[in-house]
Design a protein around this motif. Sequence first.
Motif, short mmCIF file in Angstrom:
data_model
loop_
_atom_site.label_atom_id
_atom_site.label_comp_id
_atom_site.label_asym_id
_atom_site.label_seq_id
_atom_site.Cartn_x
_atom_site.Cartn_y
_atom_site.Cartn_z
N VAL A 1 0.92 -1.18 -0.02
CA VAL A 1 0.17 -0.07 -0.04
C VAL A 1 0.81 1.08 0.04
O VAL A 1 2.10 1.33 0.53
N CYS A 2 0.33 2.19 -0.73
CA CYS A 2 1.28 3.60 -0.85
C CYS A 2 0.15 4.67 -0.61
O CYS A 2 -0.41 5.02 -1.66
N ALA A 3 -0.46 5.15 0.59
CA ALA A 3 -1.48 5.93 0.66
C ALA A 3 -1.00 7.29 1.02
O ALA A 3 -0.16 7.38 2.02
N LEU A 4 -1.19 8.26 0.23
CA LEU A 4 -1.03 9.64 0.63
C LEU A 4 -2.07 10.02 1.73
O LEU A 4 -3.03 9.52 1.83
N GLU A 5 -1.81 11.34 2.32
CA GLU A 5 -2.82 11.93 3.29
C GLU A 5 -4.19 11.69 2.91
O GLU A 5 -5.05 11.33 3.51
N ARG A 6 -4.34 12.42 1.69
CA ARG A 6 -5.95 12.18 1.20
C ARG A 6 -6.27 10.78 0.89
O ARG A 6 -7.57 10.83 0.97
N GLN A 7 -5.69 9.91 1.04
CA GLN A 7 -6.17 8.44 0.73
C GLN A 7 -6.18 7.54 2.04
O GLN A 7 -6.57 6.44 1.94
N ILE A 8 -5.83 8.13 3.18
CA ILE A 8 -6.01 7.39 4.20
C ILE A 8 -7.26 7.28 4.97
O ILE A 8 -7.47 6.18 5.26
N PRO A 9 -8.19 8.14 4.72
CA PRO A 9 -9.45 7.85 5.22
C PRO A 9 -9.98 6.39 4.37
O PRO A 9 -10.81 5.83 4.78
N ALA A 10 -10.01 6.54 3.21
CA ALA A 10 -10.19 5.41 2.27
C ALA A 10 -9.74 4.06 2.80
O ALA A 10 -10.13 3.21 2.89
N LEU A 11 -8.49 4.30 3.04
CA LEU A 11 -7.47 3.04 3.53
C LEU A 11 -8.17 2.33 5.07
O LEU A 11 -8.47 1.23 5.06
N PHE A 12 -8.19 3.35 5.72
CA PHE A 12 -8.97 3.15 7.00
C PHE A 12 -10.26 2.31 6.96
O PHE A 12 -10.38 1.49 7.75
N SER A 13 -11.15 2.88 6.16
CA SER A 13 -12.36 2.38 5.87
C SER A 13 -12.49 0.99 5.34
O SER A 13 -13.12 0.19 5.82
N VAL A 14 -11.49 0.75 4.55
CA VAL A 14 -11.24 -0.62 3.74
C VAL A 14 -10.75 -1.54 4.91
O VAL A 14 -11.28 -2.80 4.84
N LEU A 15 -9.82 -1.07 5.80
CA LEU A 15 -9.30 -1.91 6.77
C LEU A 15 -10.54 -2.09 7.75
O LEU A 15 -10.53 -3.33 8.29
N GLY A 16 -11.31 -1.34 7.93
CA GLY A 16 -12.52 -1.74 8.81
C GLY A 16 -12.55 -2.08 10.17
O GLY A 16 -12.96 -2.67 10.92
N ASP A 17 -11.25 -1.46 10.84
CA ASP A 17 -10.69 -1.65 12.22
C ASP A 17 -11.18 -0.66 13.24
O ASP A 17 -10.74 0.70 12.83
N PRO A 18 -12.22 -0.79 14.16
CA PRO A 18 -12.69 0.14 14.96
C PRO A 18 -11.67 1.16 15.58
O PRO A 18 -11.61 2.41 15.69
N ASP A 19 -10.49 0.41 15.92
CA ASP A 19 -9.47 1.05 16.66
C ASP A 19 -8.90 2.23 15.83
O ASP A 19 -8.48 3.20 16.38
N LEU A 20 -9.17 2.38 14.46
CA LEU A 20 -8.39 3.39 13.59
C LEU A 20 -8.99 4.71 13.79
O LEU A 20 -8.77 5.45 13.45
N ASP A 21 -10.28 4.45 14.23
CA ASP A 21 -11.16 5.98 14.47
C ASP A 21 -10.71 6.38 15.55
O ASP A 21 -11.62 6.55 16.81
#
Lengths: 359, 408
Positions: free
Chosen positions: A228-248
Amino acid sequence: MDDGVLAGVRVLEIGGGVPAAFATRWMAGFGADVVRTESTPGKLTDDEAVYLQTGKRRIKTDAATVQRLALAADIVVEDRKPGTMARAGLDPERLRSEKPALTVVSITPYGQTGPYADFEATNITSFAMGGIMSLTGMHQREPLVTGGSQALYLGGLNAFGAAVAAYLGSLIQGEGDWIDISLQECMAGMLELYGPRGAYEGVASVRSGNHVRAAWGLYPCADGFAGVCALERQIPALFSVLGDPDLDDERFRNPLERPNHDDELQAKLYGWFGERRKAEILELGARYKVPFGAVQAPGDLLANETLRERGLFDEVATGNGTARIPGRPFLGLAWRAGQLSEPGADTVAVIDEWLGEGR
Amino acid sequence: MKRLPLDGIRIADLTMMWAGPYATRVLAEMGAEVIKIESPRAWDNIRTLIPQPGVADPWNSSYYFNDYNRDKKSLTLDLADPRGKGAFLRLVPHCDVVLENYRAEVLDNLGLGHDVLREAREDIILVSMAGYGKTGAERGHVGFGPIIEQMSGLASMTGYGDEGMPVKTGISYGDPVAGKAAVAAVVLALIHRRKTGEGAFIDLAQREVLSTLIGEAFVASSLRGEEPVHRGNRDGRYFAQGVYRCAGEEQWVAISVRDAGDWERLCAVTGIVEHLGAMSNDARHAEIDRRIAGWCAWREPQEVFETVSRAGVPAGRVLDTKTIHEDRHLEERRYWVELPHPRMHAWKQPRSAWQFIEARPRLQRHAPLFGEHNLEILGGLLGMSAEEIAELEAAGVIGDAPANPGVG
């Protein structure tokens, strides 16, 4: 223009290592008449020879004839040691003065001048001198050379672009040029942010292995390796795909806090990737616009549907069966696949066509 | 003085990040006039990736942005706004080339696809350099250099040999490779236009370009079903090869012992014991590594590199991002050039690697400030009135600072 944009352009390849051979391979593909003088045996492996000699004519002849062919050419590409051309009666400055429209491209490890110009080199020593190697590999281990022969190929890639640029200049101004390509210089100027940072701040960047940071790295997955190579603007999409509530949580959401919890995030990514296969990861990436990748081997790519549809691979008949090799570097200009010629097979025809009477 | 080959060529540059801007910087080095176009709302994020502390306008003070955007002009235009799009379509007839590296569908979604550009200028050259190209099932994937490296086959070829683990190249390697190929695409398309009067639409997939740099691996796979094996820094075609630690912190030298002759020369110049008893190839390589490593360990890397090289044995110092700027060879070749910048102290920047010995490309000017050339291009080139330009500015279609400076 089905013959290719370089149809009618005569190219003489001298030296014939990977740098010169790769530069002229694209010329042949885009329609040029590329003539390869036979070089020292062993300069190319058998597999390199299949890839890099396809589409070219091959000659064996004496030095005097090579001199006449050079003056009959539009572009000469060579990768011999500095001074070798001059000793063979092919001094680029003299060729240029005798034929001003001629373009000569010389590719060497260190360029034509300077204290290291005569030093021997191989792919790995050039890769080291270009700076990329200091950034590649695991931090706790020795620096690592990237696969294949990247330093040599980069020389060919740069030589190709420079050569066709000079050829365009010769069409406009009637004058070619002599271009001095140094493998070291090709790489020293492509060190991403690390090069300018070293120049500006005066500190060396350390190699970071497979993880520049958690969201910019390579991980084992269920059927190989993926990344994975996520820029800052892609972090929210990455986190939502990971689906881990801890990330919120602020420690991951906040870009200034996240680096302090990089190990924790990396652990989560190890877990997530480890449970998934490449195909699923890539599909999620396309669907949610997350920059995911998967490590593909050449065999995977030869079977890849997109590349088949886009026609990346050419087929070339060899003594050992039909090889499939990457062809056109991009779409939009005519490309010809070409065939493999035997050593010296085209000597008579080339001399007749390039040097025959009335030419 | 001799002209550079792209003298008189004007390029509308819609690219951001590294691959595209690297391409257009090289085109500028070759003499082209490059107009970098960014929206005040969606601008090149590289501008603020490493801002200098304490400056009022961080988007104008990044050495990283500078090095890949020097010798260009900056025009801001919000292409998602009809007025910005209109201004862009007025600019296209003045340009020979449009270059973009958006995701595959973005330019068409903006209503600026090849057909539209061709209406504005019939012989326009459009070079699109999406990660996976404009067509095919994978065109919707998002990718940056390291992802491209994985998807091209190259990452599968790099590794120490431990359990098949691939290792990424330390830079976003796919970017500059695609950039250099895009430069060649522009030049070829210009030759095509000169010969036929026609423009061109180049569909360059960054992933495919990178695959062309490992062609022999596809030969091995297609002929014999062989897939890459990781050999670390060794190379099967040579007697021995490795990277050896020298004195100092993180100082290394790569040495290739191509054959027995190299081994003899290396031993003669270093005093390393030459005799190798009967042993397997692996054991012999390990023994050679041990002896070379022992000789290097207490010596300065520059001394190791030059001593071995002078003996005719290939060696290369693993120059890091500090020492490469101090290398005496690059110094003598005047590879590093210092250009003044209005926001930063001077630093060494690489000149063109394409050394045209006669036409001599040279660095001209620092990267443009945000929107620095708005007036020159909109007023001068397009002949817009002061009122028109003021309206665009009031509407946020153009600007001299990002509308959302925190993003990036």
